[in-house]
Design a protein around this motif. Structure first.
Motif, mmCIF file in Angstrom:
data_model
loop_
_atom_site.group_PDB
_atom_site.id
_atom_site.type_symbol
_atom_site.label_atom_id
_atom_site.label_comp_id
_atom_site.label_asym_id
_atom_site.label_seq_id
_atom_site.Cartn_x
_atom_site.Cartn_y
_atom_site.Cartn_z
ATOM 1 N N HIS A 1 6.593 -1.998 4.315
ATOM 2 C CA HIS A 1 5.910 -0.755 3.966
ATOM 3 C C HIS A 1 6.638 0.028 2.891
ATOM 4 O O HIS A 1 6.009 0.635 2.027
ATOM 5 C CB HIS A 1 5.766 0.105 5.221
ATOM 6 C CG HIS A 1 4.897 1.312 5.024
ATOM 7 N ND1 HIS A 1 3.522 1.248 5.081
ATOM 8 C CD2 HIS A 1 5.208 2.597 4.751
ATOM 9 C CE1 HIS A 1 3.028 2.455 4.863
ATOM 10 N NE2 HIS A 1 4.021 3.287 4.661
ATOM 11 N N ARG B 1 0.860 -1.180 0.000
ATOM 12 C CA ARG B 1 0.000 0.000 0.000
ATOM 13 C C ARG B 1 0.901 1.236 0.000
ATOM 14 O O ARG B 1 1.083 1.900 1.003
ATOM 15 C CB ARG B 1 -0.913 -0.021 1.228
ATOM 16 C CG ARG B 1 -1.961 1.076 1.239
ATOM 17 C CD ARG B 1 -2.899 0.883 2.429
ATOM 18 N NE ARG B 1 -3.860 1.967 2.511
ATOM 19 C CZ ARG B 1 -3.645 3.108 3.118
ATOM 20 N NH1 ARG B 1 -2.477 3.314 3.695
ATOM 21 N NH2 ARG B 1 -4.556 4.057 3.165
ATOM 22 N N THR C 1 -0.583 1.742 11.388
ATOM 23 C CA THR C 1 0.698 1.377 10.763
ATOM 24 C C THR C 1 1.200 2.506 9.874
ATOM 25 O O THR C 1 2.399 2.822 9.867
ATOM 26 C CB THR C 1 0.541 0.099 9.928
ATOM 27 O OG1 THR C 1 0.139 -0.974 10.790
ATOM 28 C CG2 THR C 1 1.851 -0.267 9.250
ATOM 29 N N GLU C 2 0.299 3.122 9.124
ATOM 30 C CA GLU C 2 0.688 4.231 8.254
ATOM 31 C C GLU C 2 1.269 5.392 9.066
ATOM 32 O O GLU C 2 2.289 5.978 8.705
ATOM 33 C CB GLU C 2 -0.527 4.718 7.468
ATOM 34 C CG GLU C 2 -0.267 5.905 6.559
ATOM 35 C CD GLU C 2 0.541 5.556 5.328
ATOM 36 O OE1 GLU C 2 1.079 6.491 4.707
ATOM 37 O OE2 GLU C 2 0.650 4.356 4.993
ATOM 38 N N ASP D 1 -5.620 2.335 -1.892
ATOM 39 C CA ASP D 1 -5.858 1.195 -1.018
ATOM 40 C C ASP D 1 -6.575 0.140 -1.848
ATOM 41 O O ASP D 1 -7.786 0.154 -1.987
ATOM 42 C CB ASP D 1 -6.705 1.605 0.183
ATOM 43 C CG ASP D 1 -6.808 0.493 1.220
ATOM 44 O OD1 ASP D 1 -6.115 -0.518 1.064
ATOM 45 O OD2 ASP D 1 -7.591 0.646 2.172
ATOM 46 N N SER E 1 -4.552 -0.546 9.726
ATOM 47 C CA SER E 1 -3.697 -0.065 8.634
ATOM 48 C C SER E 1 -3.359 1.404 8.831
ATOM 49 O O SER E 1 -2.247 1.849 8.510
ATOM 50 C CB SER E 1 -4.399 -0.265 7.289
ATOM 51 O OG SER E 1 -4.571 -1.639 7.010
ATOM 52 N N TYR E 2 -4.307 2.171 9.345
ATOM 53 C CA TYR E 2 -4.049 3.591 9.587
ATOM 54 C C TYR E 2 -2.966 3.772 10.645
ATOM 55 O O TYR E 2 -2.061 4.608 10.494
ATOM 56 C CB TYR E 2 -5.328 4.301 10.013
ATOM 57 C CG TYR E 2 -5.081 5.722 10.435
ATOM 58 C CD1 TYR E 2 -4.813 6.716 9.489
ATOM 59 C CD2 TYR E 2 -5.052 6.074 11.777
ATOM 60 C CE1 TYR E 2 -4.541 8.016 9.872
ATOM 61 C CE2 TYR E 2 -4.791 7.371 12.175
ATOM 62 C CZ TYR E 2 -4.538 8.335 11.222
ATOM 63 O OH TYR E 2 -4.265 9.612 11.606
ATOM 64 N N THR F 1 -9.689 2.980 4.769
ATOM 65 C CA THR F 1 -8.736 1.982 5.245
ATOM 66 C C THR F 1 -9.161 1.515 6.620
ATOM 67 O O THR F 1 -10.009 2.146 7.270
ATOM 68 C CB THR F 1 -7.310 2.569 5.304
ATOM 69 O OG1 THR F 1 -6.369 1.553 5.595
ATOM 70 C CG2 THR F 1 -7.209 3.660 6.380
#
Length: 294
Positions: free
Chosen positions: A277, A56, A238-239, A72, A235-236, A231
């Motif tokens: 990532h 992503r 992690t971002e 995404d 996942s957010y 998302t």
């Protein structure tokens, strides 16, 4: 260095060497695969293509409106659209009904400034926003008699490809990227969640904790968050951590210290997450040694 300044430096100093352009005709159901390390510029002359990145780590731009967002999942491109892959991640494109594409392999010299550029940029409406560059892209790779090869053709082709590449990246760079990050919402409860994660990305956030901050049940919160931000909450988080990790590494923070600051139980766990990532190790990112192309 601000992101805007980094982009200006990257766009003005980018060194790209194109390979031989090729025009391809894809039948319905055919796939166009770009493995990791294969940087390329692709222009869609006709038909449709859907691209799915292995990570992503892509940006989609509407050249007409200037709207930008993180990809995404898949993204479908139509005639007149384009995309640029710097080779950091594998990319597979599928045409359901058939397509005509121009593919130009690229060798991009990695520099410290190129870290500001996204690994993959999908550009919708490229032909409308950059008609001259799109015209060049449409004619690259056309077959020609050997007798027409002249001195300087390789240099001219390189200039043409560079023009098309920079036009695509300029379209991305001119968008209001801050509108898409950090994500904004009119929902004050979701905004409270976003602010909390941004303030403490190293916290071991659970879905229950985030739902409690939003004053919602676990299921309602997860559905609402995905609906608004496109998302999942995990996942957010992690971002946010990876963005913070990049900032710390760019500032010269050691990998171990960065790992601890972001709440990872071990340096190896952080290295694996960062590599998934970004496609490179934290130490390589810290020193600016990122292989954009092989």
């Amino acid at each position: 260095m601000t992101p805007q300044l980094a982009l200006e430096r990257a766009l003005s100093a980018i060194d790209v060497r194109p390979g031989r352009a090729e025009q391809r005709v894809l039948a319905g159901g055919a796939r166009l695969r770009l493995p990791r390390g294969a940087a390329a510029l692709v222009y869609l002359r006709a038909g449709e293509l859907t691209g799915t990145t292995a990570e992503r780590a892509a940006c989609t731009v509407d050249a007409s409106s200037g709207a930008a967002a993180t990809v995404d999942g898949g993204r479908t491109l139509l005639a007149g659209d384009a995309f640029v892959s710097l080779g950091c991640h594998a990319l597979t494109l599928v045409s359901q009904s058939g397509a005509e594409v121009t593919v130009v392999p690229l060798e991009v010299t990695p520099t410290a400034e190129t870290r500001a550029l996204p690994p993959v940029v999908f550009v919708s409406g490229f032909a409308r926003a950059e008609p001259a560059a799109a015209g060049l892209a449409a004619h690259l790779g056309l077959p020609r008699p050997a007798a027409s090869d002249r001195d300087g053709d390789e240099t001219i082709c390189r200039l043409m490809v560079t023009t098309v590449l920079l036009s695509a990246l300029r379209t991305w760079a001119s968008t209001d990227r801050e509108a898409s990050w950090p994500p904004r919402s009119g929902d004050p409860f979701l905004s409270r969640v976003v602010a909390a994660v941004a303030a403490d990305p190293g916290h071991e956030w659970t879905i229950d904790q985030l739902a409690a901050l939003a004053a919602m049940s676990r299921s309602v919160f997860a559905a609402r968050f995905r609906e608004v931000f496109g998302t999942s909450p995990a996942s957010y988080v992690t971002e946010v951590r990876m963005r913070r990790a990049k900032e710390l590494l760019d500032a010269g923070t050691p990998v171990s210290e960065t790992s601890r600051a972001l709440g990872y139980a071990s340096d190896e766990g952080f290295r694996r997450a960062f590599r998934r990532h970004t496609g490179v190790a934290p130490s390589a990112w810290r020193t600016g040694r990122r292989p954009l192309a092989v």
